[in-house]
Design a protein around this motif. Structure first.
Motif, short mmCIF file in Angstrom:
data_model
loop_
_atom_site.label_atom_id
_atom_site.label_comp_id
_atom_site.label_asym_id
_atom_site.label_seq_id
_atom_site.Cartn_x
_atom_site.Cartn_y
_atom_site.Cartn_z
N ARG A 1 3.11 7.49 -0.57
CA ARG A 1 2.06 7.04 -1.47
C ARG A 1 2.50 7.26 -2.91
O ARG A 1 3.09 8.30 -3.24
CB ARG A 1 0.75 7.79 -1.21
CG ARG A 1 0.15 7.51 0.15
CD ARG A 1 -0.31 6.04 0.27
NE ARG A 1 -0.85 5.73 1.58
CZ ARG A 1 -0.14 5.24 2.60
NH1 ARG A 1 1.17 5.01 2.44
NH2 ARG A 1 -0.70 4.98 3.75
N ALA A 2 2.22 6.29 -3.75
CA ALA A 2 2.66 6.36 -5.15
C ALA A 2 1.96 7.48 -5.89
O ALA A 2 0.75 7.69 -5.74
CB ALA A 2 2.40 5.03 -5.83
N THR A 3 2.73 8.21 -6.70
CA THR A 3 2.18 9.23 -7.59
C THR A 3 2.43 8.87 -9.05
O THR A 3 2.19 9.69 -9.93
CB THR A 3 2.78 10.61 -7.27
OG1 THR A 3 4.21 10.54 -7.41
CG2 THR A 3 2.43 11.04 -5.86
N MET B 1 6.69 9.12 -5.62
CA MET B 1 5.85 9.13 -4.43
C MET B 1 5.72 10.55 -3.88
O MET B 1 6.43 11.47 -4.27
CB MET B 1 6.46 8.23 -3.35
CG MET B 1 7.58 8.81 -2.52
SD MET B 1 9.04 9.25 -3.45
CE MET B 1 9.53 7.63 -4.03
N GLY C 1 1.15 13.21 1.95
CA GLY C 1 0.30 14.07 1.15
C GLY C 1 0.94 15.37 0.70
O GLY C 1 0.29 16.19 0.06
N TYR D 1 5.16 12.10 0.29
CA TYR D 1 5.13 11.71 1.69
C TYR D 1 4.06 12.52 2.43
O TYR D 1 4.02 13.75 2.32
CB TYR D 1 6.49 11.95 2.34
CG TYR D 1 7.57 11.01 1.89
CD1 TYR D 1 7.67 9.73 2.45
CD2 TYR D 1 8.49 11.37 0.91
CE1 TYR D 1 8.66 8.84 2.05
CE2 TYR D 1 9.48 10.49 0.49
CZ TYR D 1 9.56 9.23 1.07
OH TYR D 1 10.54 8.36 0.66
N GLY E 1 0.79 -1.22 0.00
CA GLY E 1 0.00 0.00 0.00
C GLY E 1 0.82 1.27 0.00
O GLY E 1 0.28 2.36 -0.21
N THR E 2 2.13 1.16 0.21
CA THR E 2 3.00 2.32 0.11
C THR E 2 3.58 2.42 -1.30
O THR E 2 3.41 1.51 -2.12
CB THR E 2 4.17 2.24 1.11
OG1 THR E 2 5.08 1.22 0.68
CG2 THR E 2 3.67 1.92 2.52
N ALA E 3 4.26 3.50 -1.58
CA ALA E 3 4.87 3.68 -2.90
C ALA E 3 5.94 2.64 -3.17
O ALA E 3 6.28 2.38 -4.33
CB ALA E 3 5.49 5.08 -2.99
N THR F 1 4.38 6.51 5.25
CA THR F 1 3.61 7.68 4.79
C THR F 1 3.71 7.88 3.28
O THR F 1 3.07 8.78 2.74
CB THR F 1 4.08 8.97 5.48
OG1 THR F 1 5.37 9.35 5.00
CG2 THR F 1 4.12 8.80 6.99
#
Length: 396
Positions: free
Chosen positions: A204-206, A161, A165, A163, A143-145, A202
């Protein structure tokens, strides 16, 4: 109207631009944070032969056409140490501004390459699967990048990613990472992660992994978590067992630790210049130290030749201007220069370099404490290394 300072010049990047802070950070890591030794082993140090050469009069051509002699290069780079090996012998050794031969110095992001070497060895031995997802080894990163990225993506900086948001800004994120591991670097009111593990969670993939190159510390910390999981060893013990204890090092090296006792694998490693030169010489010799094969020859010789097609080719240094040519490659966390001499390099902020060129019979270690600011032009270290190598080759 008053123009606002760019985000990269605000409080999070004070650590790049304050000379006193830089000097303390590069030379006093274990005075600032908990640390763990990378043991040099029990066999004793292996002597480095010496064949002094006079490099003082060598004129180094700087970008833009000017020339520098070695003392001027030292001043421009805020050099702490320079060790030059040619054909395995020390031809030049300098220590400045109170730094001494026996003192460990921060290697900063050059440490990424050492971890990449460990990962390559484990992959060669079948312990690590480059094509597996990171979460297959460390399920909590799902679930993380980094969790769905492949191990090979981590080794080639192939994730994107943000961090917590935040819009991604590399200088800011690098300093936020330092604040995770070093409480004294946290600003008043800091409420972010306090461990490397929390920091990674923290992310998240972008963007899809394995598509583009973006130099980011989290890839290396995720990889270190994988290596700890598959071997059951700390990062310090793993580096010691596979490499450091087999080099004939003079001194233990060390990593700084976060509050959970996890090594800062992406840049918290310190060692002496001579011992890092021993690491480079081992690679120049195809992974061997004397009659002992420390690293499989296939691993050492494919650092340059094994660069995969795709996003790891035609890249540029993180701090390079956006309009500069993307002339480098990146393989297993090593910078490949794509020059006529098959040179490759471990590189860290403030002037940390391990430069290896088998065709020039050359290994150079540079430690520095240079501030990083648009107002301070970077010293031409790589051009200097190449000129030193050509000069020594011509004299030989």
């Amino acid at each position: 109207m008053t123009e606002m300072a760019p985000l990269s010049d605000l409080m999070w990047t004070r650590g790049y631009t304050d000379p006193a802070w830089v000097r303390r950070f590069t030379s006093s890591g274990r005075e600032l944070s908990p640390s763990r030794a990378v043991n040099r082993g029990r066999e004793g140090s292996r002597a480095l032969p010496e064949a002094p050469a006079d490099l003082g009069a060598l004129e180094i051509t700087a970008p833009g056409g000017g020339t520098l002699k070695l003392p001027e290069l030292f001043a421009a780079a805020r050099t702490d140490a320079l060790v030059v090996l040619h054909r395995g012998a020390v031809v030049h050794e300098s220590y400045l501004d109170g730094f001494e031969q026996h003192m460990p110095h921060l290697n900063a992001s050059a440490a990424k390459s050492y971890l990449g070497l460990v990962a390559a060895v484990l992959a060669h031995e079948g312990v690590l699967d480059r094509t597996a997802a990171t979460s297959a080894y460390v399920p909590e990163l799902a679930g993380t990048a980094f969790g769905e990225a492949l191990i090979d993506d981590l080794l080639h900086m192939g994730t994107r990613m943000s961090y917590a948001g935040r819009p991604y800004d590399k200088p800011v994120e690098a300093q936020r990472y330092f604040a995770v591991i070093a409480p004294q670097l946290r600003p008043f009111g800091y409420s972010g992660p306090t461990t490397i593990r929390e920091h990674l969670l923290t992310a998240r993939a972008t963007g899809e992994p394995g598509v583009g190159f973006r130099y980011e510390n989290g890839n290396v910390e995720a990889l270190a978590a994988v290596l700890r999981r598959v071997t059951g060893l700390s990062t310090s013990a793993l580096l010691s067992e596979l490499i450091w204890s087999r080099l004939g090092a003079d001194e233990d090296a060390y990593y700084i630790l976060d509050s959970e006792g996890t090594e800062a694998a992406c840049g918290g490693f310190s060692a002496t210049a001579r011992d890092v030169a021993r690491l480079g010489e081992m690679l120049r010799q195809g992974g061997a130290v004397g009659d002992r094969q420390v690293v499989p020859e296939a691993v050492a010789t494919t650092i340059v030749s094994g660069v995969p097609d795709g996003y790891a080719r035609h890249v540029r240094f993180p701090a390079a201007p956006a309009d500069s040519p993307a002339s480098l490659s990146y393989h297993d966390l090593w910078w490949i220069l794509n020059d006529p001499h098959s040179s490759f390099m471990a590189s860290g902020i403030h002037g940390q370099r391990l430069f290896v060129s088998a065709e020039l019979d050359l290994v150079i270690v540079h430690f520095g404490s240079q501030v990083m600011s648009p107002a301070v032009p970077p010293a031409p270290l790589v051009p200097a290394f190449l000129q030193i190598g050509r000069h020594l080759a011509a004299g030989a």
